[in-house]
Design a protein around this motif. Structure first.
Motif: not given
Length: 327
Positions: A86-93, A105-113
Motif C-alpha cells: 500500500x502506498x499509504x505506508x504502515x497504515x493502521x486502523x 482505504x480511509x482514515x486510520x493513523x493517516x487521518x484524512x487521507x
C-alpha cells in the motif's frame, strides 16, 4: 405395487420435508488456505470481481509491528498472491470499502487521507482528502452502496462521510450516527442500506454494546433495529450474503468462553428484523479480524486473542449448506 410405490413416495417426501425443516439456515464453515502474510489484527479487507484483498494491520506477537503489505485471495484456487504494498505506508486502523472495481482505504493513523487500489494495474493512488476527520480509524465503520462509499465515524463526531469515486469528492451528511459513541463496532451493506452496531463505549468504560442500526443513504436517516442476538460484544467480524447480514465472534465482558471471547455466528434478516443463530464459528476465539463476502459465501480470518496472540487462519461460510440430520 402401485399403492406401495405411492406410500413410499409419500414417506420419502415427508422425510425430506422434516429434514429440510430441521436444517434450514444452519450453514457450514470450511477452513481455507491460511493468509500468506504474517499473523495480524486490525487488518483491512474488501472484495473485487470475485477475489478478496487483505492487508495492513498490526502484529500482537512482534511488538505491535505495523504492516503495509497487501495480498489477493482467489477462492477458485484457494491461493494467496502478494500484491503491491500500500502506498499509504504502515497504515493502521483504516476503514475499507470497494466501489466500481476498486478498493479504498480511509482514515486510520493517516487521518484524512484516502487511498485507492486498482487490481487491474496492481497500483495504489492517493485520492481526495476526507473532510474534518478525527484521529482513530478503529472508531469507524465503512460500506458501499449504489456506487458510493460511506465511512461512519462512530465515536467522536459520529459523522457520516460519503465518497463519490466518479467525482473524487467527499460530502459530510447532515445526520450523524445517533447511537452511543463507540469503537470496535462492526457493519456491512445489505441491499441499498447500511447496518452497524455492537462495539465498546471507550477504553475507560469498556462495556460492550448490542444495539443495531440501519442507515438509508437515500434519505440520510438512521433507524434502530432489533438488538444483536448474540449479546453485548466488541471487535466482531461481519459480512453480507444473499440479502442477509452475518456477525461473527467478538468479545463480551462476561468471563466465559475463554475470557469472554465468543465463537458464535448470527444472521440478521432485514426483511423480518430478526436475528437467528447459525453454525458455530471455527478456529480460536478472536476479535478485530476481517470479514468480507464473495458471491454467495462469506469469509472471516486473522484477528487477535487478548492482545497476546495474532492469527492468520481463514475460513469460508456457506449459508446454503445444510448439515446431515442426526436424528
Amino acid at each position: 405395487m402401485k399403492i406401495l410405490a405411492k406410500c413410499s413416495l409419500i414417506i420419502l417426501l415427508i422425510c425430506l420435508f422434516n429434514t429440510a425443516e430441521a436444517q434450514i439456515g444452519t450453514g457450514k464453515w470450511t477452513r481455507k488456505a491460511d493468509f500468506s502474510g504474517q499473523p495480524r489484527y486490525n487488518a483491512v479487507s474488501f472484495s473485487i470481481n470475485g477475489k478478496a484483498y487483505v492487508g495492513l494491520g498490526s502484529s500482537t506477537t512482534e511488538g505491535t509491528q505495523p504492516y503495509m503489505d497487501f495480498r489477493e485471495y482467489n477462492p477458485a484456487t484457494n491461493t494467496w498472491t502478494k500484491k503491491a504494498d500500500c502506498a499509504c505506508g504502515s497504515l493502521t486502523g483504516a476503514t475499507a470499502f470497494s466501489v466500481g472495481g476498486k478498493g479504498y482505504l480511509a482514515g486510520g493513523n493517516s487521518h484524512r487521507k484516502l487511498f485507492e487500489y486498482n487490481p487491474a494495474t496492481n497500483t495504489w493512488a492517493e485520492k481526495a482528502l476526507m473532510p474534518n476527520v478525527p484521529q482513530g480509524g478503529r472508531l469507524s465503520v465503512g460500506f458501499a452502496i449504489n456506487g458510493k462509499g460511506y465511512v461512519v465515524e462512530t465515536a467522536l463526531t459520529k459523522q457520516v462521510f460519503e465518497y463519490n469515486p466518479a467525482t473524487n469528492t467527499w460530502v459530510v451528511k447532515p445526520n450523524q450516527f445517533p447511537g452511543t459513541g463507540r469503537h470496535s463496532a462492526t457493519g456491512m451493506a445489505i441491499g441499498n442500506k447500511g447496518y452497524l452496531g455492537t462495539g465498546v463505549e471507550d477504553d475507560f468504560n469498556p462495556d460492550p454494546l448490542n444495539d443495531w442500526w440501519e442507515y438509508n443513504p437515500a434519505t440520510d436517516t438512521w433507524t434502530q433495529k432489533a438488538d444483536y442476538g448474540g449479546g453485548k460484544i466488541g471487535g466482531a467480524m461481519s459480512f453480507s450474503v444473499n440479502g442477509k447480514g452475518y456477525v461473527v465472534m467478538g468479545k463480551s465482558k462476561e468471563q466465559n468462553n475463554s475470557d469472554g471471547h465468543k465463537n458464535e455466528t448470527w444472521e440478521y434478516n432485514p426483511a423480518t428484523n430478526m436475528w437467528i443463530k447459525k453454525a458455530t464459528a471455527p478456529g480460536d476465539y478472536r476479535k478485530n479480524g476481517i470479514g468480507l463476502s464473495i458471491g454467495t459465501k462469506g469469509y472471516i480470518g486473522l484477528g487477535e486473542y487478548n492482545y497476546e496472540q495474532a492469527h492468520k487462519d481463514f475460513y469460508e461460510f456457506d449459508p446454503a449448506v445444510l448439515p446431515l440430520k442426526t436424528n
